[in-house]
Design an enzyme around this catalytic site. Sequence first.
Site, PDB file in Angstrom:
ATOM      1  N   ARG A 172       0.908  -1.234   0.089  1.00 41.54           N
ATOM      2  CA  ARG A 172       0.046  -0.142  -0.009  1.00 41.54           C
ATOM      3  C   ARG A 172       0.933   1.341  -0.049  1.00 41.54           C
ATOM      4  O   ARG A 172       1.746   1.229   0.767  1.00 41.54           O
ATOM      5  CB  ARG A 172      -0.881   0.101   1.230  1.00 41.54           C
ATOM      6  CG  ARG A 172      -1.870  -0.908   1.371  1.00 41.54           C
ATOM      7  CD  ARG A 172      -2.926  -0.676   2.305  1.00 41.54           C
ATOM      8  NE  ARG A 172      -2.551   0.111   3.578  1.00 41.54           N
ATOM      9  CZ  ARG A 172      -3.444   0.863   4.527  1.00 41.54           C
ATOM     10  NH1 ARG A 172      -4.910   0.618   4.205  1.00 41.54           N
ATOM     11  NH2 ARG A 172      -3.194   1.180   5.618  1.00 41.54           N
ATOM     12  N   THR A 220      -1.594   7.589   0.348  1.00 38.82           N
ATOM     13  CA  THR A 220      -2.941   7.323  -0.371  1.00 38.82           C
ATOM     14  C   THR A 220      -3.817   5.897  -0.083  1.00 38.82           C
ATOM     15  O   THR A 220      -4.894   5.811  -0.511  1.00 38.82           O
ATOM     16  CB  THR A 220      -2.722   7.302  -2.092  1.00 38.82           C
ATOM     17  OG1 THR A 220      -2.038   6.356  -2.368  1.00 38.82           O
ATOM     18  CG2 THR A 220      -2.111   8.529  -2.284  1.00 38.82           C
ATOM     19  N   ASP A 252      -0.205  -2.958  11.985  1.00 41.59           N
ATOM     20  CA  ASP A 252       0.297  -3.328  10.806  1.00 41.59           C
ATOM     21  C   ASP A 252       0.458  -4.671  10.667  1.00 41.59           C
ATOM     22  O   ASP A 252       1.731  -5.112  11.679  1.00 41.59           O
ATOM     23  CB  ASP A 252       1.522  -2.486  10.356  1.00 41.59           C
ATOM     24  CG  ASP A 252       2.021  -2.829   9.153  1.00 41.59           C
ATOM     25  OD1 ASP A 252       2.261  -4.047   8.757  1.00 41.59           O
ATOM     26  OD2 ASP A 252       2.198  -1.950   8.346  1.00 41.59           O
ATOM     27  N   ASP A 305       4.187  -6.028   9.894  1.00 37.59           N
ATOM     28  CA  ASP A 305       5.402  -5.412  10.790  1.00 37.59           C
ATOM     29  C   ASP A 305       5.058  -6.404  12.117  1.00 37.59           C
ATOM     30  O   ASP A 305       6.121  -6.772  12.631  1.00 37.59           O
ATOM     31  CB  ASP A 305       5.143  -4.088  11.194  1.00 37.59           C
ATOM     32  CG  ASP A 305       5.712  -3.118  10.196  1.00 37.59           C
ATOM     33  OD1 ASP A 305       6.104  -3.491   8.995  1.00 37.59           O
ATOM     34  OD2 ASP A 305       5.427  -1.959  10.118  1.00 37.59           O
TER      35      ASP A 305
HETATM   36  C1  PRP Z   1      -1.320  -4.523   4.448  1.00 41.19           C
HETATM   37  C2  PRP Z   1      -2.111  -5.812   4.674  1.00 41.19           C
HETATM   38  C3  PRP Z   1      -2.741  -5.934   3.286  1.00 41.19           C
HETATM   39  C4  PRP Z   1      -3.218  -4.417   3.112  1.00 41.19           C
HETATM   40  C5  PRP Z   1      -4.510  -3.996   3.509  1.00 41.19           C
HETATM   41  O1  PRP Z   1      -0.329  -4.717   3.737  1.00 41.19           O
HETATM   42  O2  PRP Z   1      -1.476  -6.836   4.815  1.00 41.19           O
HETATM   43  O3  PRP Z   1      -2.213  -6.281   2.153  1.00 41.19           O
HETATM   44  O4  PRP Z   1      -2.222  -3.729   3.634  1.00 41.19           O
HETATM   45  O5  PRP Z   1      -4.846  -2.782   3.097  1.00 41.19           O
HETATM   46  P1  PRP Z   1      -5.955  -2.274   2.142  1.00 41.19           P
HETATM   47  O6  PRP Z   1      -7.013  -3.159   2.162  1.00 41.19           O
HETATM   48  O7  PRP Z   1      -6.103  -0.859   2.490  1.00 41.19           O
HETATM   49  O8  PRP Z   1      -5.270  -2.704   0.685  1.00 41.19           O
HETATM   50  P2  PRP Z   1       0.960  -3.656   3.242  1.00 41.19           P
HETATM   51  O9  PRP Z   1       0.809  -3.126   2.044  1.00 41.19           O
HETATM   52  O10 PRP Z   1       1.147  -2.823   4.495  1.00 41.19           O
HETATM   53  O11 PRP Z   1       2.170  -4.640   3.066  1.00 41.19           O
HETATM   54  P3  PRP Z   1       3.174  -5.757   4.009  1.00 41.19           P
HETATM   55  O12 PRP Z   1       2.068  -6.971   4.145  1.00 41.19           O
HETATM   56  O13 PRP Z   1       4.122  -5.871   3.185  1.00 41.19           O
HETATM   57  O14 PRP Z   1       3.435  -4.942   5.397  1.00 41.19           O
HETATM   58  N1  URA Z   2      -2.784  -2.962   6.735  1.00 41.83           N
HETATM   59  C1  URA Z   2      -2.676  -3.494   8.217  1.00 41.83           C
HETATM   60  O1  URA Z   2      -1.422  -4.122   8.062  1.00 41.83           O
HETATM   61  N2  URA Z   2      -3.217  -2.917   8.963  1.00 41.83           N
HETATM   62  C2  URA Z   2      -4.181  -2.183   8.837  1.00 41.83           C
HETATM   63  O2  URA Z   2      -5.045  -1.788   9.615  1.00 41.83           O
HETATM   64  C3  URA Z   2      -4.441  -1.965   7.320  1.00 41.83           C
HETATM   65  C4  URA Z   2      -3.617  -2.129   6.613  1.00 41.83           C
END
Ligand code: PRP
Ligand code: URA
Length: 208
Positions: free
Chosen positions: A104, A108, A200, A203
């Site tokens: 993400r 945005t 997150d 993380d």
């Molecule tokens: C997080 C989560 C989803 C996404 C959800 O991933 O694991 O993939 O955000 O948010 P959305 O519904 O608004 O798209 P992130 O992009 O933070 O990546 P990561 O898993 O590498 O931390």
């Molecule tokens: N991605 C995450 O990991 N947590 C949230 O709450 C939203 C997006």
Amino acid sequence: MSAQPIVVTHPLAQIHLTAMRRVDTPSSAFRWHLQRLAEILFTVATRGLETETLTVQTPLAETEGQGFARPIVLVPILRAGLGLSEAILPLVPDATVAHIGIARCEETARPKPYYAKMPAILGRADVFVLDPMLATGGSACAAITQLKQAGAERLIFICVVSSPAGLESLHESHPDVPVITAAIDEGLNAQFYIVPGLGDAGDRCFGT
Ligand code: PRP
Ligand code: URA
């Protein structure tokens, strides 16, 4: 089938989710509870899966049993989806694992796809898309669109925590895809994080 998400309210699922929500749960415990919850969610998600009758020989007699009618493909959305797939794969060791990388945008929240590796069998498989979080729905919608473009026809989305906005967006874009979740939370904050959520997920899973 997919008009309403299936919310898994079983106490075992909710106990694992509650542990994941706690801010002081360390990564090791967070991953462990995520894995246990993944097993439960996948068990619910596969409840209606088509099976075929198999004839097997026990030590005593021939009898009928069941096997999956179609191949199973697991699709973790990187990174956090890996926490789900590593628990689910031992339940279906013959499954194929496809990977989709989506990050993400921090400002945005728009999805930025960065990786995809998909098997040729998508079109004849039951495809399980895995991500702990459904926030805006952007990542899930983008992943499912990519999978459909690559031939997937039967998809199920499994997540741990969802938001009403994410569910609405996913249903609008992909009404044919059932959603299995452990919770529908209140909403999103100004940074597009789910509230109360669990923070997150990537993380917390990997300690970054
Ligand atoms: C997080 C989560 C989803 C996404 C959800 O991933 O694991 O993939 O955000 O948010 P959305 O519904 O608004 O798209 P992130 O992009 O933070 O990546 P990561 O898993 O590498 O931390
Ligand atoms: N991605 C995450 O990991 N947590 C949230 O709450 C939203 C997006």
